[in-house]
Design an enzyme around this catalytic site. Structure first.
Site, short mmCIF file in Angstrom:
data_model
loop_
_atom_site.label_atom_id
_atom_site.label_comp_id
_atom_site.label_asym_id
_atom_site.label_seq_id
_atom_site.Cartn_x
_atom_site.Cartn_y
_atom_site.Cartn_z
CD GLU A 189 -2.87 -1.19 0.18
OE1 GLU A 189 -3.02 -0.37 -0.79
OE2 GLU A 189 -3.79 -2.13 0.16
CD GLU A 203 -4.00 1.96 -3.30
OE1 GLU A 203 -4.01 1.08 -2.35
OE2 GLU A 203 -4.49 1.61 -4.36
CG HIS A 250 -6.43 0.32 1.14
ND1 HIS A 250 -6.52 0.01 -0.15
CD2 HIS A 250 -7.84 0.85 1.37
CE1 HIS A 250 -7.81 0.32 -0.71
NE2 HIS A 250 -8.51 0.73 0.31
CD GLU A 309 -4.72 -0.62 -7.46
OE1 GLU A 309 -5.40 -1.60 -6.45
OE2 GLU A 309 -4.37 0.51 -6.92
CD GLU A 363 -5.33 -3.34 -3.75
OE1 GLU A 363 -4.90 -2.79 -4.86
OE2 GLU A 363 -4.76 -3.32 -2.68
CG HIS A 409 -8.14 1.05 -6.32
ND1 HIS A 409 -7.58 1.14 -5.27
CD2 HIS A 409 -9.33 1.62 -6.09
CE1 HIS A 409 -8.17 1.58 -4.25
NE2 HIS A 409 -9.05 2.25 -4.54
#
Lengths: 76, 189
Positions: free
Chosen positions: B35, B64, B67, B135, B165, B168
């Site tokens: 991340e 991110e 995360h 990703e 992910e 994204h």
């Protein structure tokens, strides 16, 4: 100049922590933090003792580990 | 500028006392596809990318970091109450020797994070394809992490992160499409 070098704090213990908590954590504040510039003519250890301790001056001696529980004390 | 909300993006509950898992989770904290790498990659690339996808990189890069904070919470919960001996048994002896139980940006094998993990080429397609790949690699890493634990609560948080992910990657693919499509647009001056 011995025991007050060891500080303790009490970290947050959550209700859902996965492991049994360590309630007291310790850290060291050695004496050099309090002596900005070493004064002349401080008391000295006898030479054999100074060799063993690593310093000539009791004012600079820092024992380790900390006595209280925290990181395991004498356990590791 | 950012506004910080003092809560996690998704709840992190860890129910099993398993410091070993903390070592593996480090892969998503300071690993090549972790991340930190993701956040820094996107937030840096966004300056030199066509206008219509800058906002996407800002938003995803920011997420991110959210995360990263979740992973940090997992690692912290798993290691904060471990003695040096327990950390050693969990394979974290080398980590303790350098960091005590502090978190650090390194991967599961203990290799410290490096900027060489990320890239900024200045070419929109090259950068966006790198982002898509990142990703997908992060998604795979989450899968292997889910496979490695039987803590259903930890798995739940990891499954949320894995799903993000997937989303994204989809958004980045759309960004590629936006940039490619522009060439075919009929323009009347």
């Amino acid at each position: 100049m011995n025991n007050n070098q060891c500080r303790v704090y009490y970290p947050f213990v959550g209700p859902f922590d996965p492991c049994p908590p360590i309630r007291v954590k310790t850290y060291v504040v050695p004496p050099n933090q309090f002596i900005p510039f070493q004064p002349m003519n401080l008391p000295q250890y006898p030479l054999p003792e100074a060799l063993r301790r690593g310093t000539l001056w009791p004012a600079l001696f820092s024992p380790y580990p900390c006595p209280p529980v925290g990181k395991g004390g004498g356990d590791y | 500028m950012w506004i910080y909300e003092k809560k996690l993006q998704y709840p992190v509950r860890v129910s099993k006392c398993d410091p070993r898992m903390a070592k593996f989770l480090a892969e998503q904290y300071g690993g090549a596809d972790g991340e930190l790498a993701a956040a820094l990659r996107y937030l840096n690339q966004r300056y030199t990318i066509p206008d219509q996808v800058i906002g996407l990189l800002t938003d995803i890069g920011t997420e991110e970091f959210a995360h990263l904070e979740m992973i940090a919470t997992m690692i912290y919960k798993l290691t904060k109450d471990a003695t040096p001996k327990q950390l050693e048994e969990a394979g974290l002896g080398a980590h303790f020797a350098s960091h005590d139980s502090a978190l650090f940006y390194n991967n599961a094998a203990g290799v410290p994070w490096t900027a060489a993990y990320i890239q900024a080429k200045g070419d929109p397609l090259a950068d966006l394809y790198e982002d898509i790949a990142a990703e997908e690699k992060a998604r795979a890493t989450y899968q292997w992490l889910i496979d490695m634990t039987d803590d259903v609560d930890l798995q739940d948080s990891l499954k949320f992160l894995r799903e993000r992910e997937v989303v994204h990657a989809m958004r980045f693919k759309e960004a590629v499409q936006l940039i490619v499509d522009d060439r075919e647009q009929k323009k009347v001056y």
